[in-house]
Design a protein around this motif. Structure first.
Motif, PDB file in Angstrom:
ATOM      1  N   GLY A 142       0.747  -1.239   0.000  1.00 31.86           N
ATOM      2  CA  GLY A 142       0.000   0.000   0.000  1.00 31.86           C
ATOM      3  C   GLY A 142       0.777   1.289   0.000  1.00 31.86           C
ATOM      4  N   ASN A 143       2.123   1.241  -0.224  1.00 30.32           N
ATOM      5  CA  ASN A 143       2.901   2.481  -0.145  1.00 30.32           C
ATOM      6  C   ASN A 143       2.516   3.235   1.129  1.00 30.32           C
ATOM      7  OD1 ASN A 143       4.946   3.018  -2.010  1.00 30.32           O
ATOM      8  ND2 ASN A 143       3.477   3.456  -3.643  1.00 30.32           N
ATOM      9  N   ALA A 144       2.608   2.534   2.241  1.00 38.03           N
ATOM     10  CA  ALA A 144       2.050   3.072   3.477  1.00 38.03           C
ATOM     11  C   ALA A 144       2.962   2.835   4.670  1.00 38.03           C
ATOM     12  CB  ALA A 144       0.688   2.440   3.741  1.00 38.03           C
ATOM     13  N   ILE A 145       2.725   3.642   5.696  1.00 35.00           N
ATOM     14  CA  ILE A 145       3.365   3.468   6.992  1.00 35.00           C
ATOM     15  C   ILE A 145       2.268   3.487   8.046  1.00 35.00           C
ATOM     16  CG2 ILE A 145       4.967   4.420   8.701  1.00 35.00           C
ATOM     17  CD1 ILE A 145       6.516   5.693   6.377  1.00 35.00           C
ATOM     18  N   TYR A 146       2.231   2.461   8.864  1.00 35.87           N
ATOM     19  CA  TYR A 146       1.282   2.372   9.961  1.00 35.87           C
ATOM     20  C   TYR A 146       1.965   2.787  11.268  1.00 35.87           C
ATOM     21  CZ  TYR A 146      -2.020  -0.096   6.964  1.00 35.87           C
ATOM     22  OH  TYR A 146      -2.912  -0.414   5.966  1.00 35.87           O
ATOM     23  N   ARG A 147       1.153   3.088  12.273  1.00 35.85           N
ATOM     24  CA  ARG A 147       1.701   3.445  13.582  1.00 35.85           C
ATOM     25  C   ARG A 147       0.855   2.821  14.697  1.00 35.85           C
ATOM     26  NH1 ARG A 147       1.834   9.639  15.670  1.00 35.85           N
ATOM     27  NH2 ARG A 147      -0.424   9.251  15.569  1.00 35.85           N
ATOM     28  N   LYS A 149       0.209   3.418  18.548  1.00 29.67           N
ATOM     29  CA  LYS A 149       0.389   4.423  19.600  1.00 29.67           C
ATOM     30  C   LYS A 149      -0.805   4.384  20.535  1.00 29.67           C
ATOM     31  CE  LYS A 149       1.455   9.301  20.401  1.00 29.67           C
ATOM     32  NZ  LYS A 149       1.673  10.640  19.788  1.00 29.67           N
ATOM     33  N   ASP A 150      -0.519   4.503  21.825  1.00 26.82           N
ATOM     34  CA  ASP A 150      -1.562   4.507  22.850  1.00 26.82           C
ATOM     35  C   ASP A 150      -2.507   3.318  22.724  1.00 26.82           C
ATOM     36  OD1 ASP A 150      -0.540   6.945  23.800  1.00 26.82           O
ATOM     37  OD2 ASP A 150      -1.793   8.096  22.417  1.00 26.82           O
ATOM     38  N   GLY A 151      -1.919   2.177  22.408  1.00 29.03           N
ATOM     39  CA  GLY A 151      -2.694   0.945  22.370  1.00 29.03           C
ATOM     40  C   GLY A 151      -3.568   0.750  21.160  1.00 29.03           C
ATOM     41  N   GLU A 152      -3.344   1.549  20.113  1.00 27.54           N
ATOM     42  CA  GLU A 152      -4.136   1.415  18.893  1.00 27.54           C
ATOM     43  C   GLU A 152      -3.227   1.492  17.664  1.00 27.54           C
ATOM     44  OE1 GLU A 152      -7.175   4.375  18.863  1.00 27.54           O
ATOM     45  OE2 GLU A 152      -8.311   3.456  20.503  1.00 27.54           O
ATOM     46  N   ILE A 153      -3.652   0.844  16.591  1.00 24.40           N
ATOM     47  CA  ILE A 153      -2.915   0.919  15.332  1.00 24.40           C
ATOM     48  C   ILE A 153      -3.734   1.706  14.318  1.00 24.40           C
ATOM     49  CG2 ILE A 153      -3.856  -1.254  14.406  1.00 24.40           C
ATOM     50  CD1 ILE A 153      -1.004  -1.730  13.193  1.00 24.40           C
ATOM     51  N   SER A 154      -3.038   2.510  13.515  1.00 28.72           N
ATOM     52  CA  SER A 154      -3.734   3.301  12.499  1.00 28.72           C
ATOM     53  C   SER A 154      -2.825   3.488  11.292  1.00 28.72           C
ATOM     54  CB  SER A 154      -4.143   4.668  13.053  1.00 28.72           C
ATOM     55  OG  SER A 154      -3.000   5.413  13.451  1.00 28.72           O
ATOM     56  N   LEU A 155      -3.436   3.822  10.172  1.00 27.81           N
ATOM     57  CA  LEU A 155      -2.676   4.160   8.972  1.00 27.81           C
ATOM     58  C   LEU A 155      -2.138   5.573   9.167  1.00 27.81           C
ATOM     59  CD1 LEU A 155      -1.771   3.594   6.056  1.00 27.81           C
ATOM     60  CD2 LEU A 155      -3.996   4.452   5.301  1.00 27.81           C
ATOM     61  N   TRP A 156      -0.818   5.705   9.324  1.00 27.92           N
ATOM     62  CA  TRP A 156      -0.199   6.994   9.626  1.00 27.92           C
ATOM     63  C   TRP A 156       0.049   7.820   8.369  1.00 27.92           C
ATOM     64  CZ3 TRP A 156       4.951   8.986   8.962  1.00 27.92           C
ATOM     65  CH2 TRP A 156       5.226  10.142   9.718  1.00 27.92           C
ATOM     66  N   LEU A 157       0.462   7.150   7.287  1.00 28.07           N
ATOM     67  CA  LEU A 157       0.763   7.847   6.038  1.00 28.07           C
ATOM     68  C   LEU A 157       0.620   6.892   4.868  1.00 28.07           C
ATOM     69  CD1 LEU A 157       1.837  10.382   4.524  1.00 28.07           C
ATOM     70  CD2 LEU A 157       4.148   9.533   4.978  1.00 28.07           C
ATOM     71  N   LYS A 158      -0.061   7.356   3.834  1.00 26.89           N
ATOM     72  CA  LYS A 158      -0.155   6.596   2.586  1.00 26.89           C
ATOM     73  C   LYS A 158       0.118   7.566   1.451  1.00 26.89           C
ATOM     74  CE  LYS A 158      -3.287   3.601  -0.084  1.00 26.89           C
ATOM     75  NZ  LYS A 158      -2.383   2.441  -0.129  1.00 26.89           N
ATOM     76  N   ASN A 159       1.177   7.296   0.674  1.00 26.17           N
ATOM     77  CA  ASN A 159       1.588   8.233  -0.368  1.00 26.17           C
ATOM     78  C   ASN A 159       2.486   7.491  -1.353  1.00 26.17           C
ATOM     79  OD1 ASN A 159       2.923  10.413  -1.852  1.00 26.17           O
ATOM     80  ND2 ASN A 159       2.209  11.786  -0.223  1.00 26.17           N
TER      81      ASN A 159
END
Length: 284
Positions: A142-147, A149-159
């Motif tokens: 996905g050309n992406a970076i996940y993160r 933090k604080d007990g949750e995962i999220s899509l941090w950047l997609k580009n």
């Protein structure tokens, strides 16, 4: 990946390692597509893909080795599919595993939590900041970076500018990325234009290109004012100086993965996926 079965301290500067001869210290065979290595107390922990790199087969595991490179417990932690990048924060080992980030108790080797990265298909390298934020690349999916933090995962950047991101390292307010390059053949992971070194600002997420395309890059390490990278396709280990010039310092077989610098940066360890081994070099 063709046929994939898949800071330096003040004591050493970039100029110094370029001038030094890397001498083989030890080599460990009998691993199964080793991809990443981290150090913890008196041990090294190594991820074993043990099959196809995006296959959910339950075969992947983490090995525990001593500082001589001897395997203490081959399957120290189990229950993975194709584990790749590793990162440590506190008593937790974070493991990138296709579309999941697993959290392993370093005292027991047991998986105690899994974060499902929605949309991810090839979670790869891991970098953890001082505040415990865990960044994970999704290289081929996905050309992406996940993160995490604080007990949750999220899509941090997609580009798309991430250029198929692989290795990660944080320095200051920048997240540095070694990219694979845009894949033109999904079966062989070949590229017409290879990858390069990028940086992402941690505050505004702006992306900068730091080098010209020069390799299908995998592992990334901070080396003085520059960097150390591995090229998975050629097997080469290279330095990138403060002027973003590259130099090959070690020629290995294809499959050089997520390298690491250890023991006050005196030891370089390279997982060699296609060879099924881990090789350590002393910087003399």
């Amino acid at each position: 990946m063709r046929k994939v079965l898949f800071i330096i301290t003040a004591f050493f500067t970039l100029t110094a390692i370029n001038a030094q001869k890397l001498e083989k210290k030890w080599e460990t065979s009998g691993l199964e597509a080793p991809e990443s290595v981290v150090g913890y107390k008196s041990f090294y922990l190594v991820s074993n893909v043990a099959g196809q790199p995006a296959e959910k087969n339950g075969l992947g595991y983490i090995s525990q080795l001593n500082k001589k490179g001897e395997i203490i417990i081959k399957k120290w932690s189990i229950g993975f599919n194709a584990p790749k990048g590793l990162g440590i924060h506190g008593e937790n080992l974070y493991v990138a595993d296709i579309d999941v980030v697993a959290v392993v108790d370093l005292n027991t080797g047991k998986i105690k939590k899994r974060f499902k990265a929605e949309g991810a298909t090839f979670l790869n390298d891991i970098e953890i900041t001082s505040d415990g934020s865990v960044f994970i690349t999704d290289t081929f999916g996905g050309n992406a970076i996940y993160r995490v933090k604080d007990g949750e995962i999220s899509l941090w950047l997609k580009n798309d500018l991430l250029n198929y991101p692989n290795g990660l390292k944080v320095k200051g307010d920048e997240l540095f990325v070694s990219s694979w390059g845009v894949v033109t053949n999904p079966k062989t992971f070949e590229t017409e234009v290879p990858g390069k070194l990028l940086s992402v600002n941690l505050k505004d997420k702006s992306i900068k290109t730091l080098t010209e395309p020069f390799g299908n890059l995998d592992g990334l390490g901070i080396l003085g004012e520059g960097f150390l990278v591995s090229d998975w396709i050629t097997g080469e280990i290279m330095t990138i100086d403060k002027n973003n010039k590259t130099q090959v310092i070690l020629n290995l077989k294809p499959g050089s993965a997520d390298l690491g610098l250890f023991e006050n940066q005196e030891i370089l360890i390279v997982p060699q996926m296609l060879e099924g081994k881990l090789t350590a070099y002393s910087v003399n």
